[in-house]
Design a protein around this motif. Structure first.
Motif, PDB file in Angstrom:
ATOM      1  N   LEU A 100       0.697  -1.308  -0.099  1.00 54.23           N
ATOM      2  CA  LEU A 100       0.001   0.003  -0.066  1.00 54.23           C
ATOM      3  C   LEU A 100       0.868   1.247   0.084  1.00 54.23           C
ATOM      4  N   CYS A 101       2.141   1.103   0.723  1.00 53.69           N
ATOM      5  CA  CYS A 101       2.794   2.227   0.818  1.00 53.69           C
ATOM      6  C   CYS A 101       3.407   2.467  -0.817  1.00 53.69           C
ATOM      7  N   HIS A 102       3.640   1.249  -1.531  1.00 53.29           N
ATOM      8  CA  HIS A 102       4.245   1.500  -2.929  1.00 53.29           C
ATOM      9  C   HIS A 102       3.137   1.949  -3.744  1.00 53.29           C
ATOM     10  N   GLU A 103       1.844   1.721  -3.576  1.00 53.51           N
ATOM     11  CA  GLU A 103       0.821   2.234  -4.227  1.00 53.51           C
ATOM     12  C   GLU A 103       0.559   4.000  -4.111  1.00 53.51           C
ATOM     13  N   ALA A 104       0.899   4.154  -2.932  1.00 60.67           N
ATOM     14  CA  ALA A 104       0.842   5.765  -2.645  1.00 60.67           C
ATOM     15  C   ALA A 104       2.045   6.367  -3.228  1.00 60.67           C
ATOM     16  N   LEU A 105       3.087   5.918  -3.360  1.00 56.80           N
ATOM     17  CA  LEU A 105       4.294   6.451  -4.172  1.00 56.80           C
ATOM     18  C   LEU A 105       4.062   6.657  -5.471  1.00 56.80           C
ATOM     19  N   LYS A 106       3.212   5.762  -6.103  1.00 54.66           N
ATOM     20  CA  LYS A 106       3.243   5.584  -7.500  1.00 54.66           C
ATOM     21  C   LYS A 106       2.026   6.932  -8.001  1.00 54.66           C
ATOM     22  N   LEU A 107       1.247   7.112  -6.769  1.00 57.40           N
ATOM     23  CA  LEU A 107       0.373   8.191  -6.992  1.00 57.40           C
ATOM     24  C   LEU A 107       0.826   9.703  -6.654  1.00 57.40           C
ATOM     25  N   GLY A 108       1.884   9.682  -6.322  1.00 55.14           N
ATOM     26  CA  GLY A 108       2.762  10.729  -6.090  1.00 55.14           C
ATOM     27  C   GLY A 108       2.649  11.181  -4.595  1.00 55.14           C
ATOM     28  N   TYR A 109       2.214  10.356  -3.823  1.00 52.68           N
ATOM     29  CA  TYR A 109       2.161  10.731  -2.295  1.00 52.68           C
ATOM     30  C   TYR A 109       3.668  10.450  -1.659  1.00 52.68           C
ATOM     31  N   HIS A 110       3.892  11.361  -0.595  1.00 46.46           N
ATOM     32  CA  HIS A 110       5.361  11.149   0.102  1.00 46.46           C
ATOM     33  C   HIS A 110       4.875   9.991   1.242  1.00 46.46           C
ATOM     34  N   ALA A 111       5.325   8.846   0.671  1.00 52.61           N
ATOM     35  CA  ALA A 111       5.139   7.786   1.748  1.00 52.61           C
ATOM     36  C   ALA A 111       6.190   7.133   2.254  1.00 52.61           C
ATOM     37  N   LEU A 112       6.484   6.706   3.516  1.00 54.65           N
ATOM     38  CA  LEU A 112       7.484   6.114   4.089  1.00 54.65           C
ATOM     39  C   LEU A 112       7.124   4.800   5.074  1.00 54.65           C
ATOM     40  N   PHE A 113       8.305   3.982   4.857  1.00 53.35           N
ATOM     41  CA  PHE A 113       8.241   2.711   5.686  1.00 53.35           C
ATOM     42  C   PHE A 113       9.241   2.628   6.490  1.00 53.35           C
ATOM     43  N   ARG A 114       8.797   2.500   7.845  1.00 52.93           N
ATOM     44  CA  ARG A 114       9.877   2.447   8.889  1.00 52.93           C
ATOM     45  C   ARG A 114       9.322   1.103   9.825  1.00 52.93           C
ATOM     46  N   THR A 115      10.586   0.437  10.183  1.00 54.68           N
ATOM     47  CA  THR A 115      10.231  -0.657  11.333  1.00 54.68           C
ATOM     48  C   THR A 115      10.239   0.184  12.576  1.00 54.68           C
ATOM     49  N   MET A 116       9.700  -0.480  13.618  1.00 54.70           N
ATOM     50  CA  MET A 116       9.696   0.086  15.033  1.00 54.70           C
ATOM     51  C   MET A 116      11.124   0.641  15.335  1.00 54.70           C
ATOM     52  N   ASP A 117      12.050  -0.373  15.324  1.00 54.51           N
ATOM     53  CA  ASP A 117      13.451  -0.210  15.812  1.00 54.51           C
ATOM     54  C   ASP A 117      13.920   0.958  15.042  1.00 54.51           C
ATOM     55  N   GLU A 118      13.728   1.337  13.548  1.00 59.75           N
ATOM     56  CA  GLU A 118      14.250   2.555  12.939  1.00 59.75           C
ATOM     57  C   GLU A 118      13.594   3.851  13.582  1.00 59.75           C
ATOM     58  N   LEU A 119      12.333   3.660  13.976  1.00 55.27           N
ATOM     59  CA  LEU A 119      11.624   4.852  14.482  1.00 55.27           C
ATOM     60  C   LEU A 119      12.297   5.178  16.086  1.00 55.27           C
ATOM     61  N   ILE A 120      12.493   4.120  16.623  1.00 55.16           N
ATOM     62  CA  ILE A 120      13.030   4.405  18.036  1.00 55.16           C
ATOM     63  C   ILE A 120      14.491   4.925  17.709  1.00 55.16           C
ATOM     64  N   GLN A 121      15.346   4.817  16.744  1.00 54.16           N
ATOM     65  CA  GLN A 121      16.536   5.277  16.807  1.00 54.16           C
ATOM     66  C   GLN A 121      16.235   6.804  16.449  1.00 54.16           C
ATOM     67  N   THR A 122      15.486   7.143  15.580  1.00 51.57           N
ATOM     68  CA  THR A 122      15.315   8.237  15.205  1.00 51.57           C
ATOM     69  C   THR A 122      14.780   9.145  16.299  1.00 51.57           C
ATOM     70  N   ILE A 123      13.839   8.839  17.059  1.00 51.20           N
ATOM     71  CA  ILE A 123      13.257   9.269  18.060  1.00 51.20           C
ATOM     72  C   ILE A 123      14.426   9.628  19.149  1.00 51.20           C
ATOM     73  N   ARG A 124      15.195   8.612  19.478  1.00 55.07           N
ATOM     74  CA  ARG A 124      16.246   8.638  20.500  1.00 55.07           C
ATOM     75  C   ARG A 124      17.408   9.682  20.115  1.00 55.07           C
ATOM     76  N   PHE A 125      17.745   9.933  18.836  1.00 57.66           N
ATOM     77  CA  PHE A 125      18.941  10.659  18.470  1.00 57.66           C
ATOM     78  C   PHE A 125      18.508  11.712  17.815  1.00 57.66           C
ATOM     79  N   LYS A 126      17.401  12.210  17.497  1.00 55.38           N
ATOM     80  CA  LYS A 126      17.139  13.522  16.717  1.00 55.38           C
ATOM     81  C   LYS A 126      17.523  14.752  17.049  1.00 55.38           C
ATOM     82  N   GLU A 127      17.729  14.554  18.399  1.00 55.81           N
ATOM     83  CA  GLU A 127      18.393  16.049  19.143  1.00 55.81           C
ATOM     84  C   GLU A 127      19.894  15.867  19.051  1.00 55.81           C
TER      85      GLU A 127
END
Length: 257
Positions: A100-127
């Motif tokens: 479904l993320c791929h379908e959104a990309l094909k229609l021009g949407y900005h769509a992102l697929f992130r695992t929970m672990d990737e999201l945790i690392q971003t939240i933890r180190f964004k500052e």
């Protein structure tokens, strides 16, 4: 490197100047759209299997082909609806979310697929790091955010609060696809805070379709083997000899360890 535009010379001579200019512009626009799509696909970080055109229609996992077609139309995305795909491992949650993320990309949407672990690392180190700060900004500006395997493990208090802040910031502006094998009632245990879990679910479930996937693990049902399959015509004595040889290898390995 820019893609070379090849136009047959005989075709050029038949065109007026205005038609030739229009052809060049249309080709340029097509090339730019293709390049833009590739950039968004790279940023999306889709899983290896994400093309729903190859989805196995014979799989009985609780979602019908009619429902799948409706999801692929992405009307829910235009209405800022969320999807929660819940079920055991191997029932196709990540595949559907990535598709479904791929379908959104094909229609021009900005769509992102992130695992929970990737999201945790971003939240933890964004500052702390520039890369994490840039990634967090990318998340905030997404039209669709897939969070894969949410609440699989308990979260630290600071990360749990950061997750709530992100979802609260995107609430009613961005659609979410959440995949999980945890019942929403178990989220409080993973977050370590019932009040925080209630507030998080309140925002995700406000405009949301919960899809329960069932059945056996597709991966286990279709797992492959590294050993060659024995031919039916092969004699029983030969099969027995191979079995004894395999047993001998196992015994020798056990003695070595």
């Amino acid at each position: 490197m820019r893609e070379r535009i090849n136009v047959p010379k005989t075709y050029i001579f038949r065109l007026s100047y205005s038609d030739f200019a229009l052809t060049l512009l249309e080709t340029e626009i097509s090339c730019r759209r293709k390049a833009h799509l590739e950039r968004r696909r790279k940023a999306a970080n889709l899983p290896l299997l994400h093309d729903l055109d190859h989805y196995d229609s014979g799989v009985q996992n609780g979602i019908s082909q009619v429902q799948l077609r409706q999801l692929r139309q992405l009307l829910w995305l235009d209405q800022n609806y969320n999807l929660i795909l819940i079920g055991p491992s191997g029932t196709g949650k990540s595949y559907l979310a990535g598709g479904l993320c791929h379908e959104a990309l094909k229609l021009g949407y900005h769509a992102l697929f992130r695992t929970m672990d990737e999201l945790i690392q971003t939240i933890r180190f964004k500052e702390v790091t520039t890369a994490a700060a840039r990634e967090y900004k990318r998340l905030v500006h997404a039209h669709l955010l897939v969070i894969d395997d949410i609440m699989m493990f308990p979260l630290e208090k600071s990360v749990a609060v950061g997750l709530f802040q992100l979802i609260n910031q995107l609430h009613e502006k961005t659609s979410f696809i959440i995949t999980t094998n945890k019942n929403p009632k178990e989220w409080a245990e993973m977050l370590g805070d019932e009040v925080l879990a209630t507030a998080l679910l309140d925002r995700l479930l406000y405009k949301c379709e919960v899809i329960k996937l069932t059945g056996k693990s597709y991966r286990l049902e279709h797992r492959t083997t590294i050993f060659e399959q024995q031919q039916p015509a092969e004699g029983g004595a030969t099969r027995k000899k191979k079995q004894l040889s395999l047993q001998k290898v196992v015994v020798n390995h056990a003695e070595m360890t």
